[in-house]
Design an enzyme around this catalytic site. Structure first.
Site, PDB file in Angstrom:
ATOM      1  N   THR A  12       0.655  -1.267   0.043  1.00  0.00           N
ATOM      2  CA  THR A  12      -0.008   0.078  -0.111  1.00  0.00           C
ATOM      3  C   THR A  12       1.083   1.303   0.073  1.00  0.00           C
ATOM      4  OG1 THR A  12      -1.488   1.165   1.404  1.00  0.00           O
ATOM      5  CG2 THR A  12      -0.143  -0.348   2.585  1.00  0.00           C
ATOM      6  N   ASP A  13       0.285   2.328  -0.443  1.00  0.00           N
ATOM      7  CA  ASP A  13       1.032   3.769  -0.546  1.00  0.00           C
ATOM      8  C   ASP A  13       1.114   4.151   1.089  1.00  0.00           C
ATOM      9  OD1 ASP A  13      -1.656   4.273   0.101  1.00  0.00           O
ATOM     10  OD2 ASP A  13      -1.683   5.769  -1.456  1.00  0.00           O
ATOM     11  N   GLU A  14       0.377   3.743   1.840  1.00  0.00           N
ATOM     12  CA  GLU A  14       0.545   4.157   3.356  1.00  0.00           C
ATOM     13  C   GLU A  14       1.858   3.767   3.775  1.00  0.00           C
ATOM     14  OE1 GLU A  14      -3.047   3.547   5.638  1.00  0.00           O
ATOM     15  OE2 GLU A  14      -4.327   3.322   3.804  1.00  0.00           O
ATOM     16  N   TYR A  39      -1.397  -0.438  11.194  1.00  0.00           N
ATOM     17  CA  TYR A  39      -1.670  -1.147   9.789  1.00  0.00           C
ATOM     18  C   TYR A  39      -0.567  -0.806   8.939  1.00  0.00           C
ATOM     19  CZ  TYR A  39      -3.320  -1.385   4.827  1.00  0.00           C
ATOM     20  OH  TYR A  39      -3.287  -1.711   3.713  1.00  0.00           O
ATOM     21  N   LYS A  66       2.351  -3.368   7.198  1.00  0.00           N
ATOM     22  CA  LYS A  66       2.479  -3.625   5.870  1.00  0.00           C
ATOM     23  C   LYS A  66       4.030  -3.078   5.260  1.00  0.00           C
ATOM     24  CE  LYS A  66      -0.142  -4.542   3.004  1.00  0.00           C
ATOM     25  NZ  LYS A  66      -0.609  -5.825   2.442  1.00  0.00           N
ATOM     26  N   LEU A 125     -14.367   4.130   3.726  1.00  0.00           N
ATOM     27  CA  LEU A 125     -15.093   5.373   3.469  1.00  0.00           C
ATOM     28  C   LEU A 125     -16.250   5.311   2.362  1.00  0.00           C
ATOM     29  CD1 LEU A 125     -15.139   8.677   4.020  1.00  0.00           C
ATOM     30  CD2 LEU A 125     -13.918   8.624   1.908  1.00  0.00           C
ATOM     31  N   HIS A 145      -4.208  10.592  11.876  1.00  0.00           N
ATOM     32  CA  HIS A 145      -4.718  10.653  10.399  1.00  0.00           C
ATOM     33  C   HIS A 145      -3.918  11.257   9.549  1.00  0.00           C
ATOM     34  CE1 HIS A 145      -8.815  11.466   8.442  1.00  0.00           C
ATOM     35  NE2 HIS A 145      -8.040  10.769   7.776  1.00  0.00           N
TER      36      HIS A 145
HETATM   37  P1  NAD Z   1     -10.207  -6.960   2.948  1.00  0.00           P
HETATM   38  O1  NAD Z   1     -10.141  -6.585   4.131  1.00  0.00           O
HETATM   39  O2  NAD Z   1     -11.380  -6.518   1.732  1.00  0.00           O
HETATM   40  O3  NAD Z   1      -9.590  -8.442   2.495  1.00  0.00           O
HETATM   41  C1  NAD Z   1      -8.729  -9.050   3.084  1.00  0.00           C
HETATM   42  C2  NAD Z   1      -8.976 -10.795   2.863  1.00  0.00           C
HETATM   43  O4  NAD Z   1      -8.089 -11.343   3.403  1.00  0.00           O
HETATM   44  C3  NAD Z   1     -10.380 -11.137   3.497  1.00  0.00           C
HETATM   45  O5  NAD Z   1     -10.966 -11.876   2.702  1.00  0.00           O
HETATM   46  C4  NAD Z   1      -9.921 -12.051   4.666  1.00  0.00           C
HETATM   47  O6  NAD Z   1     -10.823 -12.927   5.121  1.00  0.00           O
HETATM   48  C5  NAD Z   1      -8.409 -12.524   4.229  1.00  0.00           C
HETATM   49  N1  NAD Z   1      -7.589 -12.553   5.189  1.00  0.00           N
HETATM   50  C6  NAD Z   1      -7.377 -11.931   6.448  1.00  0.00           C
HETATM   51  N2  NAD Z   1      -6.380 -12.519   7.163  1.00  0.00           N
HETATM   52  C7  NAD Z   1      -6.043 -13.605   6.830  1.00  0.00           C
HETATM   53  C8  NAD Z   1      -5.315 -14.767   7.039  1.00  0.00           C
HETATM   54  N3  NAD Z   1      -4.336 -14.734   8.346  1.00  0.00           N
HETATM   55  N4  NAD Z   1      -5.235 -15.795   6.253  1.00  0.00           N
HETATM   56  C9  NAD Z   1      -5.822 -16.058   5.007  1.00  0.00           C
HETATM   57  N5  NAD Z   1      -6.857 -14.874   4.775  1.00  0.00           N
HETATM   58  C10 NAD Z   1      -6.837 -13.872   5.377  1.00  0.00           C
HETATM   59  O7  NAD Z   1      -8.697  -6.282   2.141  1.00  0.00           O
HETATM   60  P2  NAD Z   1      -8.698  -5.437   0.702  1.00  0.00           P
HETATM   61  O8  NAD Z   1      -9.057  -4.069   0.680  1.00  0.00           O
HETATM   62  O9  NAD Z   1      -9.094  -6.388  -0.411  1.00  0.00           O
HETATM   63  O10 NAD Z   1      -7.048  -5.591   0.603  1.00  0.00           O
HETATM   64  C11 NAD Z   1      -6.352  -6.425   0.004  1.00  0.00           C
HETATM   65  C12 NAD Z   1      -4.949  -5.936   0.063  1.00  0.00           C
HETATM   66  O11 NAD Z   1      -4.599  -4.695  -0.562  1.00  0.00           O
HETATM   67  C13 NAD Z   1      -4.329  -5.931   1.466  1.00  0.00           C
HETATM   68  O12 NAD Z   1      -2.782  -6.406   1.567  1.00  0.00           O
HETATM   69  C14 NAD Z   1      -4.202  -4.260   1.572  1.00  0.00           C
HETATM   70  O13 NAD Z   1      -3.096  -4.106   2.494  1.00  0.00           O
HETATM   71  C15 NAD Z   1      -3.809  -4.078   0.182  1.00  0.00           C
HETATM   72  N6  NAD Z   1      -4.184  -2.486  -0.399  1.00  0.00           N
HETATM   73  C16 NAD Z   1      -5.696  -2.358   0.009  1.00  0.00           C
HETATM   74  C17 NAD Z   1      -5.957  -1.046  -0.643  1.00  0.00           C
HETATM   75  C18 NAD Z   1      -7.398  -0.629  -0.620  1.00  0.00           C
HETATM   76  O14 NAD Z   1      -7.714   0.379  -0.823  1.00  0.00           O
HETATM   77  N7  NAD Z   1      -8.304  -1.516  -0.099  1.00  0.00           N
HETATM   78  C19 NAD Z   1      -4.959  -0.442  -1.103  1.00  0.00           C
HETATM   79  C20 NAD Z   1      -3.665  -0.587  -1.172  1.00  0.00           C
HETATM   80  C21 NAD Z   1      -3.461  -1.892  -1.122  1.00  0.00           C
HETATM   81  P1  TYD Z   2     -10.587   4.533   4.510  1.00  0.00           P
HETATM   82  O1  TYD Z   2     -11.489   3.825   3.627  1.00  0.00           O
HETATM   83  O2  TYD Z   2     -10.627   3.741   5.928  1.00  0.00           O
HETATM   84  O3  TYD Z   2      -9.062   4.165   3.963  1.00  0.00           O
HETATM   85  P2  TYD Z   2      -7.428   4.662   4.503  1.00  0.00           P
HETATM   86  O4  TYD Z   2      -7.554   5.067   6.046  1.00  0.00           O
HETATM   87  O5  TYD Z   2      -6.787   3.394   4.443  1.00  0.00           O
HETATM   88  O6  TYD Z   2      -7.187   5.882   3.685  1.00  0.00           O
HETATM   89  O7  TYD Z   2     -10.687   6.137   5.109  1.00  0.00           O
HETATM   90  C1  TYD Z   2     -10.348   6.909   3.815  1.00  0.00           C
HETATM   91  C2  TYD Z   2     -10.531   8.425   4.331  1.00  0.00           C
HETATM   92  O8  TYD Z   2     -11.677   8.563   4.814  1.00  0.00           O
HETATM   93  C3  TYD Z   2      -9.461   8.642   5.695  1.00  0.00           C
HETATM   94  O9  TYD Z   2      -9.133   9.971   5.478  1.00  0.00           O
HETATM   95  C4  TYD Z   2     -10.387   8.402   6.887  1.00  0.00           C
HETATM   96  C5  TYD Z   2     -11.659   8.966   6.256  1.00  0.00           C
HETATM   97  N1  TYD Z   2     -13.198   8.426   6.861  1.00  0.00           N
HETATM   98  C6  TYD Z   2     -13.956   9.158   7.091  1.00  0.00           C
HETATM   99  O10 TYD Z   2     -13.773  10.389   7.633  1.00  0.00           O
HETATM  100  N2  TYD Z   2     -15.180   8.662   8.022  1.00  0.00           N
HETATM  101  C7  TYD Z   2     -15.152   7.332   8.042  1.00  0.00           C
HETATM  102  O11 TYD Z   2     -16.355   6.742   8.438  1.00  0.00           O
HETATM  103  C8  TYD Z   2     -14.083   6.326   7.421  1.00  0.00           C
HETATM  104  C9  TYD Z   2     -14.286   4.823   7.508  1.00  0.00           C
HETATM  105  C10 TYD Z   2     -13.056   6.994   6.883  1.00  0.00           C
END
Ligand code: NAD
Ligand code: TYD
Length: 340
Positions: free
Chosen positions: A125-127, A153, A157, A193, A279
Site C-alpha cells: 500500500t502507498d500508506e 496497519y 504492511k 469510506l 490521521h
Molecule cells: P479486505 O480486508 O477486503 O480483504 C482481506 C482478505 O484477507 C479477506 O478475505 C480476509 O478473510 C483475508 N484474510 C485476512 N487475514 C487472513 C489470514 N490470516 N489468512 C488468510 N486470509 C486472511 O482487504 P482489501 O481491501 O481487499 O485489501 C487487499 C490487500 O490490498 C491488502 O493487503 C491491503 O493491505 C492491500 N491494499 C488495499 C487497498 C485498499 O484501498 N483497499 C489499497 C492498497 C493496498
Molecule cells: P478508509 O476508507 O478507512 O481508507 P484509508 O484510511 O486506508 O485511507 O478512509 C479513507 C479516508 O476517509 C480517511 O481519510 C479516513 C476517512 N474516513 C472518514 O472520514 N469517515 C469514516 O467513517 C471512514 C471509515 C473514513
C-alpha cells in the site's frame, strides 16, 4: 499456470480473481482465505463451480496447511492480498495486524522457498510512505520515497515489505511488490469510506466525516489495480517495487458530498466526528515507473467509476445488507456509537 491468490474472498482479491479468470481461462486459480470478518464466500459464488478454481479456507500463518496446499498444487505464482486492512481497527487492536500482515507474509514466503515458485507478489500500500502535507501539492510518493509509517496497519504492511525485500536478497526469492493508492469499486467492505457512506446514505443514517474532512486520498478503480498486478506478475522485474495510482486526488468531504448528490440525499446527513488518531493528511502516487516500464495507465475515470460503484451497491443490496446486519453491527456501535 497455477496461481495461489491469498485473501481472494476480500475486496481487491476477489476482483483480481474475476479479472484473471476472464482473461486467462486456462489458468488454475486457488484462493486461500481465512474468511475473517472481511472475507465473504458469497462474493466468489460466480467462480466457485469453475473447474479451474479451488477455494481453500486457511490462515496464511498456518505454515503446515500452507505447505500442504503447495505440495498438492505446486503453484507457479503466489499473489498475497491476505491482510488485516482497516486502519481504524489497527488503532484499536494492532495484534492481529502484526500476526497476519507480518508473520503471515513470512510463512507464505517460507512455503515459496521450500517448493520453489517463479514469482511471489506482495500487494502492499502507498500508506507505507506515510503522508504528504496539504500545502505541497507538488509532492508525490515515488518508489524511492522513504518508508515512514503512521498507523499500526501501515507499519505492519511496511514490515512485510521489508521482509519481502530481505527474502529476495538473502534467499534469491523472485519477488515483486506493488504499492497502490486507495481502491474503490464492487465488493468493498462497508467499513471503508466510500461503501460506508453509500450504505449509510441509502439508509438515511448520519455520514461520519473524521476531523474537518480535508484529508486527501488518491482513488483508483479496483479493476485498474487488478490490471496493474496482472502486468507486474507477468512482465515486472524481479526485486522491484511498483507504485500504482491514477492521479485522482479527492478530499474526503468532496467524496461524501458527491455520494449525497448521486443518491439524491441531503448534505445535512453529514456529521463531523472526532478525528482518527495519527490521521494521514494526503496520499498521492507518482505512477511514472509502472507506466514507463509496463505501459500501465488507469482506464476508469473517477466520475465514471463512482457512478458504477454506486450502481453496484444499489443493485447488490443483499450483499452489503447482510454484512451490516451481522457481526459488523457490533463493530459499528463500538466505533461510531458514541460519535453519531
Ligand atoms: P479486505 O480486508 O477486503 O480483504 C482481506 C482478505 O484477507 C479477506 O478475505 C480476509 O478473510 C483475508 N484474510 C485476512 N487475514 C487472513 C489470514 N490470516 N489468512 C488468510 N486470509 C486472511 O482487504 P482489501 O481491501 O481487499 O485489501 C487487499 C490487500 O490490498 C491488502 O493487503 C491491503 O493491505 C492491500 N491494499 C488495499 C487497498 C485498499 O484501498 N483497499 C489499497 C492498497 C493496498
Ligand atoms: P478508509 O476508507 O478507512 O481508507 P484509508 O484510511 O486506508 O485511507 O478512509 C479513507 C479516508 O476517509 C480517511 O481519510 C479516513 C476517512 N474516513 C472518514 O472520514 N469517515 C469514516 O467513517 C471512514 C471509515 C473514513
Amino acid at each position: 499456470m497455477t496461481i495461489i491468490v491469498t485473501g481472494g474472498a476480500g475486496f481487491i482479491g476477489s476482483n483480481f480473481i474475476f479479472h484473471m479468470q476472464k482473461k486467462y481461462p486456462d489458468y488454475r486459480i486457488i484462493c486461500l482465505d481465512k474468511l475473517t470478518y472481511a472475507g465473504n464466500l458469497s462474493t466468489l459464488k460466480s467462480v466457485m463451480d469453475n473447474t479451474n478454481f479451488r477455494f481453500v479456507k486457511a490462515d496464511i500463518c498456518d505454515i503446515e496447511t500452507v505447505c500442504r496446499l503447495f505440495e498438492e498444487e505446486r503453484p507457479d505464482i503466489v499473489v498475497n492480498f491476505a491482510a488485516e486492512s482497516h486502519v481504524d481497527r489497527s488503532i484499536k487492536d494492532p495484534d492481529v495486524f502484526l500476526k497476519t500482515n507480518i508473520m503471515g507474509t513470512a510463512s507464505l514466503m517460507d512455503a515459496c522457498r521450500k517448493y520453489g515458485i517463479t514469482r511471489y507478489h506482495q500487494v502492499s500500500t502507498d500508506e507505507v510512505y506515510g503522508d504528504l502535507p496539504l500545502d505541497r501539492p507538488d509532492l508525490f510518493f515515488t518508489e524511492k520515497t522513504p518508508i515512514r509509517t503512521s498507523s499500526p496497519y501501515s507499519a505492519s504492511k511496511a514490515s512485510a515489505d521489508l521482509l519481502v525485500i530481505a527474502y529476495n536478497r538473502t534467499y534469491g526469492l523472485p519477488v515483486t511488490i506493488s504499492r497502490c493508492s486507495n481502491n474503490y469499486g464492487p465488493y468493498h467492505f462497508p467499513e471503508k469510506l466510500i461503501p460506508l457512506m453509500i450504505a449509510n446514505a441509502l439508509n438515511d443514517k448520519p455520514l461520519p466525516v473524521y476531523g474537518n474532512g480535508e484529508n486527501i486520498r488518491d482513488w483508483l478503480y479496483v479493476d485498474d489495480h487488478c490490471k496493474a498486478i496482472d502486468l507486474i506478475i507477468h512482465n515486472g522485474k524481479v526485486g522491484e517495487v511498483y507504485n500504482i495510482g491514477g492521479h485522482n486526488e479527492m478530499k474526503n468531504i468532496d467524496i461524501v458530498k458527491l455520494i449525497c448528490k448521486e443518491l439524491n440525499k441531503p448534505e445535512s446527513l453529514i456529521t463531523y466526528v472526532a478525528d482518527r488518531k495519527g490521521h494521514d493528511m494526503r496520499y498521492a502516487i507518482d505512477p511514472t515507473k509502472i507506466h514507463n516500464e509496463l505501459g500501465w495507465l488507469p482506464e476508469t475515470k473517477f466520475s465514471d467509476g463512482i457512478k458504477k460503484t454506486i450502481k453496484w451497491y444499489l443493485e447488490n443490496r443483499e450483499w452489503w445488507e447482510e454484512i451490516i446486519s451481522g457481526e459488523y453491527r457490533n463493530y459499528y456501535e463500538k466505533m461510531y456509537g458514541a460519535k453519531v
